[in-house]
Scaffold this active site. Structure first.
Site, PDB file in Angstrom:
ATOM      1  N   MET A  30       0.830  -1.422  -0.309  1.00 33.49           N
ATOM      2  CA  MET A  30      -0.221   0.081  -0.289  1.00 33.49           C
ATOM      3  C   MET A  30       1.228   1.410   0.006  1.00 33.49           C
ATOM      4  O   MET A  30       0.147   2.504   0.652  1.00 33.49           O
ATOM      5  CB  MET A  30      -0.872  -0.023   0.981  1.00 33.49           C
ATOM      6  CG  MET A  30      -2.027  -1.315   1.162  1.00 33.49           C
ATOM      7  SD  MET A  30      -3.339  -0.735   1.814  1.00 33.49           S
ATOM      8  CE  MET A  30      -3.311  -0.800   3.706  1.00 33.49           C
ATOM      9  N   GLY A  31       2.190   0.932  -0.116  1.00 31.97           N
ATOM     10  CA  GLY A  31       3.222   2.313  -0.258  1.00 31.97           C
ATOM     11  C   GLY A  31       3.608   2.684   0.910  1.00 31.97           C
ATOM     12  O   GLY A  31       3.578   1.757   2.420  1.00 31.97           O
ATOM     13  N   HIS A  37       9.419  -3.395   3.831  1.00 31.38           N
ATOM     14  CA  HIS A  37       8.722  -3.653   1.885  1.00 31.38           C
ATOM     15  C   HIS A  37      10.060  -3.922   1.061  1.00 31.38           C
ATOM     16  O   HIS A  37      10.012  -5.526   0.110  1.00 31.38           O
ATOM     17  CB  HIS A  37       8.288  -2.465   1.579  1.00 31.38           C
ATOM     18  CG  HIS A  37       7.251  -1.835   2.026  1.00 31.38           C
ATOM     19  ND1 HIS A  37       6.923  -1.074   3.386  1.00 31.38           N
ATOM     20  CD2 HIS A  37       5.990  -2.788   2.082  1.00 31.38           C
ATOM     21  CE1 HIS A  37       5.619  -0.420   3.828  1.00 31.38           C
ATOM     22  NE2 HIS A  37       4.696  -1.810   3.094  1.00 31.38           N
ATOM     23  N   ASP A 150       2.181  -9.050   9.486  1.00 30.74           N
ATOM     24  CA  ASP A 150       0.573  -9.331   8.989  1.00 30.74           C
ATOM     25  C   ASP A 150       0.634 -10.591   9.014  1.00 30.74           C
ATOM     26  O   ASP A 150       0.046 -11.319   8.454  1.00 30.74           O
ATOM     27  CB  ASP A 150       0.195  -8.521   8.340  1.00 30.74           C
ATOM     28  CG  ASP A 150       0.717  -7.516   7.974  1.00 30.74           C
ATOM     29  OD1 ASP A 150      -0.165  -6.702   8.779  1.00 30.74           O
ATOM     30  OD2 ASP A 150       1.196  -6.841   6.901  1.00 30.74           O
ATOM     31  N   GLN A 153      -2.767 -12.034   8.215  1.00 28.36           N
ATOM     32  CA  GLN A 153      -3.091 -11.318   6.911  1.00 28.36           C
ATOM     33  C   GLN A 153      -2.160 -12.388   6.008  1.00 28.36           C
ATOM     34  O   GLN A 153      -3.366 -13.011   5.447  1.00 28.36           O
ATOM     35  CB  GLN A 153      -2.963 -10.273   6.347  1.00 28.36           C
ATOM     36  CG  GLN A 153      -2.508  -9.507   5.249  1.00 28.36           C
ATOM     37  CD  GLN A 153      -2.547  -8.809   4.345  1.00 28.36           C
ATOM     38  OE1 GLN A 153      -3.309  -7.709   4.545  1.00 28.36           O
ATOM     39  NE2 GLN A 153      -0.834  -8.150   4.841  1.00 28.36           N
ATOM     40  N   SER A 185       6.338   0.071  10.115  1.00 29.08           N
ATOM     41  CA  SER A 185       4.799  -0.175   9.471  1.00 29.08           C
ATOM     42  C   SER A 185       5.291   0.986   9.566  1.00 29.08           C
ATOM     43  O   SER A 185       5.685   1.940  10.084  1.00 29.08           O
ATOM     44  CB  SER A 185       4.404  -0.088  11.113  1.00 29.08           C
ATOM     45  OG  SER A 185       3.110   0.430  10.911  1.00 29.08           O
ATOM     46  N   ARG A 187       2.693   3.072   9.590  1.00 26.74           N
ATOM     47  CA  ARG A 187       1.898   3.952  10.895  1.00 26.74           C
ATOM     48  C   ARG A 187       3.136   4.501  11.334  1.00 26.74           C
ATOM     49  O   ARG A 187       2.452   5.434  12.806  1.00 26.74           O
ATOM     50  CB  ARG A 187       0.604   3.083  11.280  1.00 26.74           C
ATOM     51  CG  ARG A 187      -0.272   2.916  10.393  1.00 26.74           C
ATOM     52  CD  ARG A 187      -1.444   2.459  11.204  1.00 26.74           C
ATOM     53  NE  ARG A 187      -2.616   1.963   9.999  1.00 26.74           N
ATOM     54  CZ  ARG A 187      -3.029   0.545   9.154  1.00 26.74           C
ATOM     55  NH1 ARG A 187      -2.176   0.440   9.718  1.00 26.74           N
ATOM     56  NH2 ARG A 187      -4.048   1.016   8.824  1.00 26.74           N
TER      57      ARG A 187
HETATM   58  O1  PAF Z   1       0.096  -5.272   3.858  1.00 26.63           O
HETATM   59  C1  PAF Z   1      -0.773  -4.569   3.229  1.00 26.63           C
HETATM   60  O2  PAF Z   1       0.018  -3.909   2.653  1.00 26.63           O
HETATM   61  C2  PAF Z   1      -1.801  -4.795   2.432  1.00 26.63           C
HETATM   62  O3  PAF Z   1      -2.692  -5.364   3.412  1.00 26.63           O
HETATM   63  C3  PAF Z   1      -2.217  -5.643   0.760  1.00 26.63           C
HETATM   64  C4  PAF Z   1      -1.472  -6.882   1.246  1.00 26.63           C
HETATM   65  C5  PAF Z   1      -0.913  -4.533  -0.282  1.00 26.63           C
HETATM   66  C6  PAF Z   1      -3.738  -5.264   0.600  1.00 26.63           C
HETATM   67  O4  PAF Z   1      -3.972  -4.861   0.237  1.00 26.63           O
END
Ligand code: PAF
Length: 284
Positions: A30-31, A37, A150, A153, A185, A187
């Site tokens: 999500m940038g 990342h 996450d 997730q 994160s 955030r």
């Molecule tokens: O982990 C994230 O950044 C988001 O939840 C993802 C997997 C890109 C989905 O929008």
């Protein structure tokens, strides 16, 4: 690096690599990119021939009153970072490209989504599962890269991929932490001086829990009591939930055997943070 905004442009750009039998890796984000990342992109770069990163702040995974409008957006910096890390194709679709008028399909991974973050953020995991499935269908990568921070997730995505027979390898990469243990994160940038310090309570509580397991404790309830005690010593942070869950089903467990994660979420001021830990290293 090519930056593409439409599904058709991205598919066209991928046609050559696919025909040539190249291994395609996808890093969905999500940038507001940071080291965690970049660790995913580096893994994709090392393991794949063509690396696609996506940047899309997915509105459907934010609930009413959550921080969609305030979610940090740093598009130029992100593009530069992707280029430096060797991304080949950067996909940055607009919201209407992903959710055109009439869009109405939702993917729900029922049980894995139910507890923990799912309980406090209804609609979050259906939003995540739906957008990840869309990205997997758009890119059709051989491998897709996610961070373990996450954890729920990742369990939702693994379950969805298995249940729907999606031909992709899901690669999970370890949590990347600041020197004082705070999990990286997007955030974290909202945490100022004393709040930033208080935020280390998540990591400290996970470590205290692991210490108990290392000393022989196997009861999830006892370990969770330790987590709560560490939080009691940090009044600037409020624990939202803590649980010990099976790695695959995310069902709460009573005893620790080595296939569980301790999951937690907490507020420091109005910043919500999550973290987790396995006990594998503590079981000896
Ligand atoms: O982990 C994230 O950044 C988001 O939840 C993802 C997997 C890109 C989905 O929008």
């Amino acid at each position: 690096m090519d930056v593409l905004e439409t599904v058709s442009d991205l598919r066209e750009a991928l046609a050559g690599p696919r025909r040539g039998g190249r291994k395609i890796g996808l890093v969905p984000t999500m940038g507001s990119l940071h080291e965690a990342h970049f660790s995913l992109i580096r893994a994709a770069r090392a393991e794949c021939d063509t690396v696609v990163a996506s940047i899309f702040v997915n509105p459907t995974q934010f609930g009413p009153g959550e921080d969609l409008e305030l979610y940090p957006r740093t598009p130029e910096l992100d593009a530069r970072g992707c280029e430096q890390e060797g991304v080949d194709l950067l996909f940055t679709p607009p919201v209407e490209g992903m959710y055109p008028p009439g869009f109405q399909t939702k993917v729900t991974v029922e049980e894995v989504s139910r507890e923990y973050c799912g309980r406090y953020r209804p609609g979050h995991f259906p939003g995540v599962a739906t957008v990840v499935l869309k990205l997997l269908n758009i890119v059709q990568p051989h491998a897709a890269y996610f961070g373990e921070k996450d954890f729920q997730q990742s369990a939702v995505i693994r379950r969805m991929v298995g249940d729907l027979n999606i031909p992709v390898e899901i690669r999970l990469l370890p949590i990347v932490r600041e020197p004082d243990g705070l999990a990286m994160s997007s955030r974290n940038r909202y945490l100022s001086g004393s709040a930033r310090e208080a935020a280390t309570v998540l990591f400290r509580s996970l470590e205290a829990a692991a210490e108990r397991v290392r000393a022989g404790e196997r009861s999830a309830a006892a370990v969770l009591k330790t987590v709560r005690e560490v939080f009691e010593g940090e009044p600037a942070a409020q624990l939202q939930y803590a649980g010990v869950a099976d790695d695959e089903t995310l069902e709460p467990v009573e005893s620790i055997r080595g296939r569980e994660h301790l999951l937690l979420a907490a507020f420091v001021g109005d910043v919500r943070l999550i973290d987790n830990r396995s006990f594998e290293d503590a079981l000896g």
